[in-house]
Design an enzyme around this catalytic site. Sequence first.
Site, short mmCIF file in Angstrom:
data_model
loop_
_atom_site.label_atom_id
_atom_site.label_comp_id
_atom_site.label_asym_id
_atom_site.label_seq_id
_atom_site.Cartn_x
_atom_site.Cartn_y
_atom_site.Cartn_z
NE ARG A 218 -2.51 -1.60 3.08
CZ ARG A 218 -2.92 -3.13 3.58
NH1 ARG A 218 -4.06 -3.41 3.32
NH2 ARG A 218 -2.55 -2.75 4.78
CG PHE A 234 -10.46 -8.17 -5.65
CD1 PHE A 234 -11.78 -8.59 -6.19
CD2 PHE A 234 -10.07 -8.24 -6.83
CE1 PHE A 234 -12.31 -9.70 -7.29
CE2 PHE A 234 -10.10 -8.55 -8.20
CZ PHE A 234 -11.44 -9.65 -8.68
CG ASP A 256 -14.76 -5.44 -1.44
OD1 ASP A 256 -13.19 -5.90 -1.59
OD2 ASP A 256 -15.69 -6.71 -1.74
CB SER A 257 -18.72 -8.32 -4.81
OG SER A 257 -17.92 -8.35 -3.82
CG ASP A 307 -5.12 -6.82 -2.62
OD1 ASP A 307 -5.02 -8.45 -2.79
OD2 ASP A 307 -5.68 -6.70 -1.49
CB CYS A 347 -3.81 -13.81 -1.46
SG CYS A 347 -5.35 -13.94 -1.06
N1 SAH Z 1 -7.23 -5.35 -0.80
C1 SAH Z 1 -7.90 -4.70 0.27
C2 SAH Z 1 -8.12 -6.96 0.54
C3 SAH Z 1 -8.57 -7.28 -0.57
S1 SAH Z 1 -9.73 -8.67 0.24
C4 SAH Z 1 -6.82 -4.55 1.20
O1 SAH Z 1 -5.79 -4.14 1.29
O2 SAH Z 1 -7.32 -4.79 2.74
C5 SAH Z 1 -11.02 -9.15 -1.20
C6 SAH Z 1 -11.41 -8.39 -1.41
O3 SAH Z 1 -12.21 -8.58 -2.54
C7 SAH Z 1 -13.01 -8.61 -0.72
O4 SAH Z 1 -13.02 -7.46 0.32
C8 SAH Z 1 -13.91 -9.31 -0.75
O5 SAH Z 1 -15.02 -8.53 -0.90
C9 SAH Z 1 -13.64 -8.62 -2.74
N2 SAH Z 1 -14.35 -9.76 -3.84
C10 SAH Z 1 -14.39 -10.98 -3.70
N3 SAH Z 1 -14.89 -10.77 -4.57
C11 SAH Z 1 -15.60 -10.24 -5.25
C12 SAH Z 1 -15.69 -10.14 -6.97
N4 SAH Z 1 -16.54 -11.01 -8.05
N5 SAH Z 1 -15.59 -8.94 -7.58
C13 SAH Z 1 -15.86 -7.63 -6.22
N6 SAH Z 1 -15.00 -7.68 -4.95
C14 SAH Z 1 -15.05 -9.11 -4.51
#
Ligand code: SAH
Length: 403
Positions: A218, A234, A256-257, A307, A347
């Site tokens: 970040r 995400f 984000d979803s 991510d 991850c």
């Molecule tokens: N980058 C973030 C962590 C990401 S975790 C950070 O730095 O804190 C992954 C995220 O993806 C979660 O919040 C989850 O809600 C979201 N997610 C999972 N599948 C998804 C999709 N198909 N579309 C959008 N978001 C999604």
Amino acid sequence: MRAIMTQLILKDGKERSLFRRHPWIFEGSVARLDGRARTGDTVEVVDAGGRRLAKAAFSPSSQIRARVWSFDPDEIIDDAFFKRRVAAAVARREAMPQLRGQDGMRLIHGESDGLPGVIADRYGDTICLQLTAAGPDKWRKAIVGALAKVDGIARIYERSDSDVRGLEGLSPVTGWVHGEAHAADDPRLSIDENGVRLGVDVVAGHKTGFYLDQRDNRLLTRALAAGKSVLNCFCYTGGFSLQALAGGAASVVSIDSSGPALAGARANLALNPQLDASRAEWLEADVFEALRVFRKEGRKFDLIVLDPPKFAPSAAHAERAARAYKDINLLGFRLLNPGGDLLTYSCSGGIGLELFQKIVAGAAVDAGRDARILQRLSAGPDHPVALHFPEGEYLKGLLVQAD
Ligand code: SAH
């Protein structure tokens, strides 16, 4: 005199991984159990020739039949053992100059800190503890007791609700296990991540509440963001987005979803009045769909962060996961302005760095873009990877610049 312990006898030749100090003993390596042991009990590991090799936690329902606590077969596994291991993990981090000034960090990273199945994340005066295996489940009291003694810790919340517990025959356990509970929205439960305040919900957030592993990445985003149009896919509670704003991004679109994740992101933005909120746009949508819409609309970005969640929890899911990674990276390249940066992560334990790099390379070719890796990325130093436990290196990332 040494107390007579139950012995886990290995098949001939199956002691080799233990000599390499790998802490997992698979079901197929075990010849028999001499004596009785219940889930989580400590057993002595012995090779086919009768040599005592280690002390391990027995887990009869798991394919990982035992996890080594100590490669010294004479070490006694008791409360004092957990005190020593916890103190060593904490001291290791205190000695890392890279972590100075951070009030959010992983204190215990499982196998790599000599405590298989134990994750402890610190957020200010609070620890969120996750026990994922039979051994630590049995030693909960000792582990909590040792963590409670860490300087500055007022409370511990247990978040042992990960799916992997099912493989160990364990049911979910959650709740405050030390100190006075406080509400999830209590402003005390937040961290200062390099000048950005981030609220952490240990009770209802993902995993232990926050993705501490991306701290350094970040910060890299912040360094790259000045004057750029940024797309953060995400975004969860907006960690990358807020650092991009702190770095002077011209605009930040975050997707984000999860509604609650986005609510957390907006709340985090409100915690940081120094950031220009008018430059932030939050979108509740499926990334795969949203990116296709952006493409139709002809939207482009200078810096894109991908991510996603763990698409491949194990090697068995690698193929389907590879298609998903390919898909979002392809979309990412298509939305990237000439000279733009793509910060792309996986991850998934089941996808190694080499394979991930191949997937990203394939995506660039399909998008018709020439691109180069400027930097290889991983989790921060509070997520060490024991040399004998490569499985600990789950997070991999690439900073890719496309022509
Ligand atoms: N980058 C973030 C962590 C990401 S975790 C950070 O730095 O804190 C992954 C995220 O993806 C979660 O919040 C989850 O809600 C979201 N997610 C999972 N599948 C998804 C999709 N198909 N579309 C959008 N978001 C999604």
